[in-house]
Design a protein around this motif. Structure first.
Motif, PDB file in Angstrom:
ATOM      1  N   THR A 317      12.600  -0.551  -1.020  1.00 26.72           N
ATOM      2  CA  THR A 317      13.307  -0.657  -2.306  1.00 26.72           C
ATOM      3  C   THR A 317      12.301  -1.174  -3.330  1.00 26.72           C
ATOM      4  O   THR A 317      12.397  -0.870  -4.502  1.00 26.72           O
ATOM      5  CB  THR A 317      14.471  -1.668  -2.213  1.00 26.72           C
ATOM      6  N   GLY A 318      11.339  -1.956  -2.840  1.00 21.45           N
ATOM      7  CA  GLY A 318      10.190  -2.332  -3.656  1.00 21.45           C
ATOM      8  C   GLY A 318       8.955  -1.926  -2.883  1.00 21.45           C
ATOM      9  O   GLY A 318       8.476  -2.687  -2.047  1.00 21.45           O
ATOM     10  N   PRO A 319       8.426  -0.718  -3.109  1.00 22.32           N
ATOM     11  CA  PRO A 319       7.303  -0.259  -2.290  1.00 22.32           C
ATOM     12  C   PRO A 319       6.129  -1.245  -2.338  1.00 22.32           C
ATOM     13  O   PRO A 319       5.782  -1.755  -3.399  1.00 22.32           O
ATOM     14  CB  PRO A 319       6.916   1.074  -2.927  1.00 22.32           C
ATOM     15  N   ASP A 320       5.576  -1.532  -1.156  1.00 19.64           N
ATOM     16  CA  ASP A 320       4.425  -2.418  -1.080  1.00 19.64           C
ATOM     17  C   ASP A 320       3.262  -1.622  -0.514  1.00 19.64           C
ATOM     18  O   ASP A 320       3.363  -0.406  -0.312  1.00 19.64           O
ATOM     19  CB  ASP A 320       4.771  -3.663  -0.230  1.00 19.64           C
ATOM     20  N   GLU A 321       2.168  -2.308  -0.199  1.00 20.95           N
ATOM     21  CA  GLU A 321       0.945  -1.622   0.210  1.00 20.95           C
ATOM     22  C   GLU A 321       1.115  -0.843   1.513  1.00 20.95           C
ATOM     23  O   GLU A 321       0.395   0.138   1.750  1.00 20.95           O
ATOM     24  CB  GLU A 321      -0.211  -2.618   0.354  1.00 20.95           C
ATOM     25  N   THR A 322       2.044  -1.260   2.373  1.00 22.14           N
ATOM     26  CA  THR A 322       2.219  -0.520   3.625  1.00 22.14           C
ATOM     27  C   THR A 322       2.879   0.846   3.359  1.00 22.14           C
ATOM     28  O   THR A 322       2.866   1.719   4.218  1.00 22.14           O
ATOM     29  CB  THR A 322       3.037  -1.311   4.677  1.00 22.14           C
ATOM     30  N   HIS A 323       3.447   1.017   2.162  1.00 22.43           N
ATOM     31  CA  HIS A 323       3.999   2.327   1.796  1.00 22.43           C
ATOM     32  C   HIS A 323       3.058   3.046   0.829  1.00 22.43           C
ATOM     33  O   HIS A 323       2.675   4.189   1.063  1.00 22.43           O
ATOM     34  CB  HIS A 323       5.390   2.164   1.164  1.00 22.43           C
ATOM     35  N   THR A 324       2.658   2.340  -0.238  1.00 19.34           N
ATOM     36  CA  THR A 324       1.841   2.992  -1.269  1.00 19.34           C
ATOM     37  C   THR A 324       0.451   3.348  -0.729  1.00 19.34           C
ATOM     38  O   THR A 324      -0.130   4.351  -1.142  1.00 19.34           O
ATOM     39  CB  THR A 324       1.693   2.109  -2.519  1.00 19.34           C
ATOM     40  N   LEU A 325      -0.068   2.543   0.193  1.00 23.47           N
ATOM     41  CA  LEU A 325      -1.382   2.866   0.773  1.00 23.47           C
ATOM     42  C   LEU A 325      -1.206   3.666   2.069  1.00 23.47           C
ATOM     43  O   LEU A 325      -1.627   4.820   2.148  1.00 23.47           O
ATOM     44  CB  LEU A 325      -2.208   1.594   1.047  1.00 23.47           C
ATOM     45  N   ILE A 326      -0.555   3.089   3.079  1.00 24.48           N
ATOM     46  CA  ILE A 326      -0.476   3.775   4.383  1.00 24.48           C
ATOM     47  C   ILE A 326       0.163   5.154   4.217  1.00 24.48           C
ATOM     48  O   ILE A 326      -0.373   6.167   4.677  1.00 24.48           O
ATOM     49  CB  ILE A 326       0.319   2.954   5.430  1.00 24.48           C
ATOM     50  N   GLY A 327       1.308   5.219   3.553  1.00 21.99           N
ATOM     51  CA  GLY A 327       2.044   6.488   3.444  1.00 21.99           C
ATOM     52  C   GLY A 327       1.284   7.522   2.628  1.00 21.99           C
ATOM     53  O   GLY A 327       1.103   8.674   3.054  1.00 21.99           O
ATOM     54  N   THR A 328       0.820   7.120   1.444  1.00 20.98           N
ATOM     55  CA  THR A 328       0.177   8.070   0.547  1.00 20.98           C
ATOM     56  C   THR A 328      -1.138   8.580   1.150  1.00 20.98           C
ATOM     57  O   THR A 328      -1.482   9.760   1.026  1.00 20.98           O
ATOM     58  CB  THR A 328      -0.068   7.413  -0.830  1.00 20.98           C
ATOM     59  N   LEU A 329      -1.869   7.688   1.820  1.00 19.53           N
ATOM     60  CA  LEU A 329      -3.164   8.086   2.378  1.00 19.53           C
ATOM     61  C   LEU A 329      -2.996   8.913   3.648  1.00 19.53           C
ATOM     62  O   LEU A 329      -3.806   9.819   3.915  1.00 19.53           O
ATOM     63  CB  LEU A 329      -4.023   6.841   2.614  1.00 19.53           C
ATOM     64  N   ALA A 330      -1.936   8.671   4.415  1.00 25.84           N
ATOM     65  CA  ALA A 330      -1.632   9.546   5.552  1.00 25.84           C
ATOM     66  C   ALA A 330      -1.248  10.931   5.010  1.00 25.84           C
ATOM     67  O   ALA A 330      -1.646  11.960   5.569  1.00 25.84           O
ATOM     68  CB  ALA A 330      -0.516   8.963   6.412  1.00 25.84           C
ATOM     69  N   THR A 350       4.925  11.349   1.695  1.00 25.89           N
ATOM     70  CA  THR A 350       5.851  10.499   2.452  1.00 25.89           C
ATOM     71  C   THR A 350       6.737   9.746   1.464  1.00 25.89           C
ATOM     72  O   THR A 350       6.283   8.742   0.902  1.00 25.89           O
ATOM     73  CB  THR A 350       5.051   9.460   3.244  1.00 25.89           C
ATOM     74  N   PRO A 351       7.951  10.197   1.200  1.00 21.26           N
ATOM     75  CA  PRO A 351       8.769   9.511   0.192  1.00 21.26           C
ATOM     76  C   PRO A 351       8.946   8.026   0.556  1.00 21.26           C
ATOM     77  O   PRO A 351       9.220   7.690   1.707  1.00 21.26           O
ATOM     78  CB  PRO A 351      10.112  10.248   0.263  1.00 21.26           C
ATOM     79  N   TYR A 352       8.752   7.185  -0.458  1.00 24.32           N
ATOM     80  CA  TYR A 352       8.897   5.742  -0.208  1.00 24.32           C
ATOM     81  C   TYR A 352      10.329   5.396   0.213  1.00 24.32           C
ATOM     82  O   TYR A 352      10.540   4.467   0.981  1.00 24.32           O
ATOM     83  CB  TYR A 352       8.488   4.947  -1.456  1.00 24.32           C
ATOM     84  N   GLU A 353      11.288   6.185  -0.282  1.00 27.42           N
ATOM     85  CA  GLU A 353      12.700   5.932   0.082  1.00 27.42           C
ATOM     86  C   GLU A 353      12.923   6.040   1.584  1.00 27.42           C
ATOM     87  O   GLU A 353      13.905   5.525   2.114  1.00 27.42           O
ATOM     88  CB  GLU A 353      13.616   6.947  -0.625  1.00 27.42           C
ATOM     89  N   THR A 354      12.044   6.756   2.301  1.00 31.60           N
ATOM     90  CA  THR A 354      12.198   6.923   3.749  1.00 31.60           C
ATOM     91  C   THR A 354      11.340   5.920   4.512  1.00 31.60           C
ATOM     92  O   THR A 354      11.123   6.068   5.721  1.00 31.60           O
ATOM     93  CB  THR A 354      11.786   8.343   4.193  1.00 31.60           C
ATOM     94  N   GLN A 355      10.829   4.927   3.787  1.00 33.49           N
ATOM     95  CA  GLN A 355       9.989   3.899   4.419  1.00 33.49           C
ATOM     96  C   GLN A 355       8.725   4.536   5.006  1.00 33.49           C
ATOM     97  O   GLN A 355       8.154   4.065   5.962  1.00 33.49           O
ATOM     98  CB  GLN A 355      10.829   3.178   5.502  1.00 33.49           C
ATOM     99  N   VAL A 356       8.320   5.635   4.420  1.00 33.32           N
ATOM    100  CA  VAL A 356       7.189   6.492   4.815  1.00 33.32           C
ATOM    101  C   VAL A 356       7.239   6.975   6.274  1.00 33.32           C
ATOM    102  O   VAL A 356       6.226   7.310   6.873  1.00 33.32           O
ATOM    103  CB  VAL A 356       5.784   5.932   4.422  1.00 33.32           C
ATOM    104  N   ILE A 357       8.459   7.067   6.818  1.00 35.53           N
ATOM    105  CA  ILE A 357       8.635   7.619   8.172  1.00 35.53           C
ATOM    106  C   ILE A 357       8.733   9.154   8.092  1.00 35.53           C
ATOM    107  O   ILE A 357       8.431   9.860   9.040  1.00 35.53           O
ATOM    108  CB  ILE A 357       9.896   7.013   8.839  1.00 35.53           C
ATOM    109  N   TRP A 358       9.153   9.676   6.942  1.00 36.90           N
ATOM    110  CA  TRP A 358       9.255  11.126   6.740  1.00 36.90           C
ATOM    111  C   TRP A 358       8.096  11.611   5.870  1.00 36.90           C
ATOM    112  O   TRP A 358       7.629  10.873   5.007  1.00 36.90           O
ATOM    113  CB  TRP A 358      10.542  11.501   5.985  1.00 36.90           C
TER     114      TRP A 358
END
Ligand code: JRK
Ligand code: MN
Length: 497
Positions: A317-330, A350-358
């Motif tokens: 709900t508030g994207p942090d580095e584990t989403h903005t970095l890990i997800g976007t770079l994956a 990887t949409p942040y809304e999916t917690q970068v699982i999708w």
């Protein structure tokens, strides 16, 4: 050493100044308690997308939270992120991914070794080292320790090869001179650690905190095995990074780091690590991980109150580095993988809304027709490629979407998934691939923990594999002729709308 002030992407302190001049940084001079308060401020800042909060403390270091959170400016939400790599503040996530992939296929540029640098301005050895006196924050009330390492670069070298790996892996304070940190397969740090066990010697390490922002990005990206991240950064910048030798081992660290912790990771001793509030937004109370111990031999740091960067992972709900970095770079690495295998893929996200699982995989439909394929063949091929590679480790659901869908727009992605993917028939399951054990339905769900639980969801209707889409999208943009749209826009305010 060059004397001129380096740009923000090459110097953490210049990066902090850039956020300040963007009006995207809150200087907090009041005392803030590292025991939960610093983290609570940071977490709320992610969630409200307010300015990045540095907190002052009476100890050795200042703290910067949310260095990779979304910015406080609704017009440029990714400003803080793209600042890391020297792009202009209005750059999009697509531009950021293009930038991170821009050194693919180029030869790496090895770093240069310099005599000294800002990170050597102060040095602590022996009895002067006391990790418990540092403002290592407690990040969540359920956490099992104070995490000194959440945004630093973990530097290790293969015992017999030239490969030096940079990555981010968490570590908490154990006592005055020891930390314990997660070293998880199939990450490169775990592969290299296994080689040190084989060699019978402890693994030298360095953790560079407040390192050049572009190096932090490359360290969070799943670059292929054997790639020395510092050389990839050199190629991204078109110039070598400046590194300086550690005090107590032969590793090299970015000269312009705020704080460097160095020593050896024991190949025999372990301690309880966690619980830790992880990237999916859970701190599991039954976490019983026994992880390797880091013995600290020296700490060096920059003068003028060195800045300790921290990440406080949680709900996106508030994207942090584990989403903005890990997800976007994956996403970047997966796009590269699919494109180099000749698949007509335009972008991956990887949409942040999916917690970068999708991850949504956007397909160029005109190029798809040329392949004369079908959903089953195409989805299985993509699943085989992504789910069997390290870069697809964190992803449990791939959504194959058309090029009418913007993968960076979750409303687009969820609309195509909800309306075009038939439950059952359009889902291709993978039960024999390595799972990501941090995903809650794997660690605490039914069934096997380490394998399976992955799916490719086909969000293309069968005819889209052969021909133009046989529908008109019913929204203002697509459902009306240009002249009607223009007329409506012209008269909009006259209508009192
Ligand atoms: C781990 C973990 C982490 C941040 N990978 N990554 C960022 C990335 N262990 C961790 C992590 N931490 C990570 C964190 O193996 O503790 C940006 C802020 C991801 C890796 C990434 O850095 C790299 O996968 C790995 O590509 O490098 P290579 O490819 O060379 O192997 C934890 C949280 C923190 C420290 C904040 C991880 C975290 C998964 C967690 O607890 O959720
Ligand atoms: Mn690596």
């Amino acid at each position: 050493m060059t004397t001129s002030t380096p740009p923000p992407h090459l110097d953490f302190r210049a990066f902090v100044d850039a956020l300040r001049s963007d009006n995207d940084l809150a200087d907090i001079n009041a005392e803030v308690d590292p025991n939960l308060e610093v983290a609570a401020v940071t977490r709320r800042a992610y969630e409200l997308q307010s300015k990045a909060p540095p907190g002052a403390h009476d100890g050795l270091f200042r703290i910067l939270g949310a260095s990779g959170g979304l910015s406080s400016d609704p017009q440029f939400p990714y400003r803080r992120l793209v600042r890391h790599v020297g792009l202009s503040p209005n750059a999009s996530l697509g531009d950021f991914i293009d930038k991170m992939l821009s050194a693919k296929g180029k030869p790496g540029i090895p770093p240069v070794h310099v005599e000294t640098g800002p990170c050597k301005e102060n040095k602590l050895f022996g009895n002067d080292i006391d990790l418990t006196k540092l403002p290592a924050p407690l990040l969540n009330k359920a956490d099992g320790g104070n995490y000194i390492q959440t945004m630093g670069i973990n530097i290790v070298q293969h015992p017999t090869k030239a490969w030096v790996n940079w990555s981010i892996a968490r570590a908490m304070v154990l006592d005055k001179t020891r930390m314990v940190g997660l070293i998880m397969k199939p990450q490169h740090i775990a592969r290299i650690y296994a080689q040190w066990i084989e060699s019978g010697k402890d693994m030298p390490f360095a953790i560079a905190l407040g390192a050049p922002p572009i190096a932090v990005m490359a360290s969070s990206m799943p670059l292929p095995e054997g790639v020395t991240e510092s050389e990839y950064v050199g190629a991204l910048c078109g110039e070598p990074l400046e590194l300086v030798k550690c005090e107590t081992n032969d590793l090299y660290v970015p000269a312009r780091s705020e704080i460097v912790i160095e020593g050896t990771v024991s190949i025999t001793e372990r301690a309880k690590e966690g619980p830790f509030g992880e990237m999916h937004g859970y701190s599991f109370l039954d976490e019983e991980l026994m992880e390797p111990i880091y013995n600290v031999a020296a700490i060096t740091y920059r003068s003028g109150n060195a800045i300790l960067p921290i990440s406080v992972p949680g709900r996106a709900t508030g994207p942090d580095e584990t989403h903005t970095l890990i997800g976007t770079l994956a996403s970047a690495e997966i796009r590269q993988l699919l494109q180099e295998n000749g698949l007509p893929v335009l972008n991956v996200f990887t949409p942040y809304e999916t917690q970068v699982i999708w991850a949504a995989v956007q397909v160029d439909r005109k190029k798809l027709w040329v392949l004369e394929t079908n959903a089953e063949e195409f989805c299985r091929k993509i699943g085989q490629l992504v789910f069997r590679r390290k870069c697809g480790m964190q992803i449990h659901r791939l959504l194959i979407v058309g090029d009418d869908i913007d993968p960076f727009n979750f409303k687009d992605v969820i609309w195509s998934y909800a309306s075009r993917c038939r439950p059952g028939m359009d889902e291709y399951h993978f039960e024999d691939v390595a799972a990501y054990p941090l995903v809650p339905y794997m660690s605490h769900g039914p069934g096997t923990k380490l394998t399976g639980g992955k799916v490719v969801a086909n969000c293309l209707l069968p005819h889209e594999y052969k021909q133009e889409q046989m529908w008109v999208t019913c929204d203002f943009e697509n459902g009306y002729p240009e002249e009607i749209k223009e007329k409506v826009l012209r008269r909009w305010s006259d209508f009192g709308l």
